[in-house]
Design a protein around this motif. Structure first.
Motif, PDB file in Angstrom:
ATOM      1  N   GLN A  75       0.831  -1.197   0.000  1.00 37.49           N
ATOM      2  CA  GLN A  75       0.000   0.000   0.000  1.00 37.49           C
ATOM      3  C   GLN A  75       0.872   1.255   0.000  1.00 37.49           C
ATOM      4  O   GLN A  75       0.474   2.274   0.529  1.00 37.49           O
ATOM      5  CB  GLN A  75      -0.929  -0.009   1.224  1.00 37.49           C
ATOM      6  N   HIS A 342      -4.398   1.434  -9.695  1.00 37.60           N
ATOM      7  CA  HIS A 342      -3.086   1.523  -9.055  1.00 37.60           C
ATOM      8  C   HIS A 342      -2.701   0.145  -8.543  1.00 37.60           C
ATOM      9  O   HIS A 342      -3.513  -0.766  -8.516  1.00 37.60           O
ATOM     10  CB  HIS A 342      -3.066   2.577  -7.943  1.00 37.60           C
ATOM     11  N   HIS A 344      -1.929  -1.283  -5.694  1.00 33.76           N
ATOM     12  CA  HIS A 344      -2.219  -1.869  -4.381  1.00 33.76           C
ATOM     13  C   HIS A 344      -2.925  -3.221  -4.518  1.00 33.76           C
ATOM     14  O   HIS A 344      -3.715  -3.430  -5.426  1.00 33.76           O
ATOM     15  CB  HIS A 344      -3.062  -0.907  -3.530  1.00 33.76           C
ATOM     16  N   ASP A 346      -5.328  -4.788  -3.296  1.00 38.34           N
ATOM     17  CA  ASP A 346      -6.772  -4.992  -3.425  1.00 38.34           C
ATOM     18  C   ASP A 346      -7.321  -4.530  -4.769  1.00 38.34           C
ATOM     19  O   ASP A 346      -8.529  -4.609  -4.993  1.00 38.34           O
ATOM     20  CB  ASP A 346      -7.529  -4.329  -2.256  1.00 38.34           C
ATOM     21  N   HIS A 347      -6.442  -4.050  -5.662  1.00 40.18           N
ATOM     22  CA  HIS A 347      -6.909  -3.658  -6.995  1.00 40.18           C
ATOM     23  C   HIS A 347      -6.230  -4.448  -8.108  1.00 40.18           C
ATOM     24  O   HIS A 347      -6.533  -4.256  -9.280  1.00 40.18           O
ATOM     25  CB  HIS A 347      -6.693  -2.152  -7.200  1.00 40.18           C
ATOM     26  N   HIS A 420      -1.656   8.822  -2.424  1.00 45.60           N
ATOM     27  CA  HIS A 420      -2.027   7.420  -2.208  1.00 45.60           C
ATOM     28  C   HIS A 420      -1.177   6.500  -3.088  1.00 45.60           C
ATOM     29  O   HIS A 420      -0.747   5.435  -2.642  1.00 45.60           O
ATOM     30  CB  HIS A 420      -3.517   7.237  -2.502  1.00 45.60           C
ATOM     31  N   ASP A 439     -10.182   4.415  -4.046  1.00 42.34           N
ATOM     32  CA  ASP A 439      -9.568   4.770  -2.766  1.00 42.34           C
ATOM     33  C   ASP A 439      -9.547   6.268  -2.422  1.00 42.34           C
ATOM     34  O   ASP A 439      -9.969   6.624  -1.333  1.00 42.34           O
ATOM     35  CB  ASP A 439      -8.130   4.221  -2.652  1.00 42.34           C
TER      36      ASP A 439
HETATM   37 ZN   LIG Z   1      -5.021   1.848  -2.697  1.00 39.78          ZN
END
Ligand SMILES: [Zn+2]
Length: 497
Positions: A75, A342, A344, A346-347, A420, A439
């Motif tokens: 993250q 992006h 991270h 969870d994506h 982020h 996000d």
């Molecule tokens: Zn994120």
């Protein structure tokens, strides 16, 4: 304490004998028995080191305050190390008799979890709302057992029949006996017990790691001091896939104190309903534009002859499920392009399923290398396990913007770097006046919208320069919003085109 006869045959010799016995049809039970028998005196040594079975069995309450340093491995703003370090604090209280549990996490996004009997609440201390979080009492007990080595020693004692000796290790030039324990969750832990002192120095679990593939998560117990007669580490730290991820420094700790007042919901916190349960059906936002349901909502756009997708949240299974639905919704149109908002976890967790469907990812050169790495190194087990044949993904690299246009639809892709994530994209559908991102501008399913924090502000600074006319705001998490809500949050008017 139980005592068992000690077999004198070394493990390797036993293995050779067993193998030759197996060749003539005799079982290899001796290997297991040998490993089991060797483990028992090590368990006894560990239990003694923490004060004996009565002492560690009588730990009923526990309260610790720690300062923490978390490396934002999945993250961070940047794609690779060095990862952003977030300094924070934890305040954890536990009552074994009632099962009551509280964990407060201080830092940029302070949260709290409180479990009282069957009631479990997740509290967002920025928005001052609490949402029901199920009743994970067992999970909390497991958590406490993992951060208090005296309780881990008690676990070895209670589950001695599920413990085997797995070999020896060296940590800082000290020799350890390594015990393998099958936890009551079914997970196997490798526990490193100092061969001289009997103190637990470390435990390992298999991490089916999203980026590194199958790897080990190591948890260390350092700087032991005696607290209420119990050897207790003042420093805990973790490493995953060889990278340091977490440090916790004890500020204050006590055993068997009065913790009854620790489980109250803070004043001013308002209860809201939990987000609706995740459904797997795609929702049609506009003609030929679908978004997923649940915690990780990917976007899919019908371009006429082919499909374009945005984000790969929810893992391989979610993305495969989405693609199966699109197959019937669109009469089998192929997926040709994919955008990832992006990097991270969870994506991107389902990027392997997109690659397997033959898509071309539209992204930067840096994200191309990152995505290639995770698509090719997916773990073989656990929640992140891949269920598709690994393929070499295809890419079309962009710097700041790109357009995908067909006879029926135009999709604009903009890189909007922010606090982020540096490589951060939004997708804009000009005909529908719809943006999709992740996000930085979530609208939570219930309760108030969060403040315009640094992530939002830095996003807004770059996004507002694009001058896009927005009516619908879709996000990988939370509910749909309007352009007006977005502008309200920024506290400024969006330029019209
Ligand atoms: Zn994120």
């Amino acid at each position: 304490m139980k005592r068992h006869p000690v077999y004198v045959i070394a493990g390797s010799v036993a293995a050779v004998i067993s193998l030759s016995l197996a060749a003539i049809g005799v079982s290899q039970a001796e290997v297991f028995l040998d490993a089991y028998t060797k483990a028992q005196p090590v368990i006894d040594k560990a239990v003694s080191a923490y004060g004996g079975p009565e002492k560690i069995g009588a730990i009923d309450t526990f309260h610790v305050l720690e300062k923490t340093k978390i490396q934002q491995r999945y993250q961070s703003r940047r794609l690779g190390p060095p990862f952003d370090v977030v300094e924070g604090s934890t305040d954890i209280a536990f009552d074994r008799t009632s099962g009551n549990f509280r964990a407060s996490f201080g830092g940029p996004f302070p949260t709290m979890q409180i479990v009282r009997g069957e009631d479990s609440q997740q509290i967002d201390l920025t928005r001052m709302v609490s949402t029901p979080a199920g009743a994970p009492i067992d999970q909390n007990t497991h958590f406490i057992n993992r951060i208090v080595p005296a309780l881990l020693a008690n676990k070895l004692y209670q589950r001695a029949q599920n413990v085997t000796w797995a070999g020896q290790s060296r940590i800082d030039d000290r020799l350890n006996d390594v015990l393998s324990i099958a936890w009551d969750t079914g997970q196997v832990y490798m526990v490193h017990v100092d061969s001289v002192t009997g103190l637990i120095r470390r435990y390992d679990i298999l991490a089916n790691d999203f980026v590194a593939g199958d790897t080990i998560a190591e948890s260390y117990f350092d700087e032991y001091e005696t607290v209420d007669g119990i050897p207790t580490p003042m420093h805990r730290w973790q490493r995953i896939g060889g990278q340091r991820t977490y440090d916790a420094y004890v500020q204050q700790i006590s055993f068997n104190g009065d913790v009854a007042s620790q489980f109250d919901i803070p004043d001013g916190v308002v209860a809201v309903d939990a987000a609706p349960p995740a459904a797997s059906d795609l929702r049609e936002l506009a003609a030929g534009v679908w978004i997923g349901n649940g915690g990780y909502q990917n976007l899919y756009v019908d371009m006429g002859d082919y499909l374009l997708s945005v984000d790969a949240g929810g893992g391989t299974a979610t993305v495969k499920g989405d693609l199966a639905q699109l197959e019937s919704l669109t009469g089998g149109k192929p997926l040709r392009y994919s955008v990832i908002t992006h990097h991270h976890s969870d994506h991107t967790a389902g990027a392997d399923a997109l690659a397997a469907a033959g898509t071309t990812f539209i992204t930067t050169a840096d994200s191309r290398d990152y995505l290639t790495g995770i698509i090719r190194s997916r773990p073989t087990a656990g929640a992140n396990a891949t269920t598709v044949e690994p393929v070499t993904p295809k890419f079309q690299t962009v710097k700041d913007r790109d357009t995908v246009e067909s006879a029926t639809r135009r999709v604009e892709i903009y890189r909007v770097p922010n606090a982020h994530a540096e490589d951060y994209f939004i997708v804009y559908l000009p005909a529908e006046k719809l943006i999709f991102g992740a996000d930085v501008f979530n609208f939570p399913a219930n309760g108030p919208v969060g403040p315009a924090n640094e992530n939002f502000q830095t996003f807004w600074d770059n996004f507002s320069k694009l001058g896009l006319e927005v009516e619908t705001v879709a996000n990988a998490h939370g509910r749909l919003g309007t352009g007006e809500e977005l502008r309200d949050r920024a506290g400024s008017r969006m330029a019209s085109r």
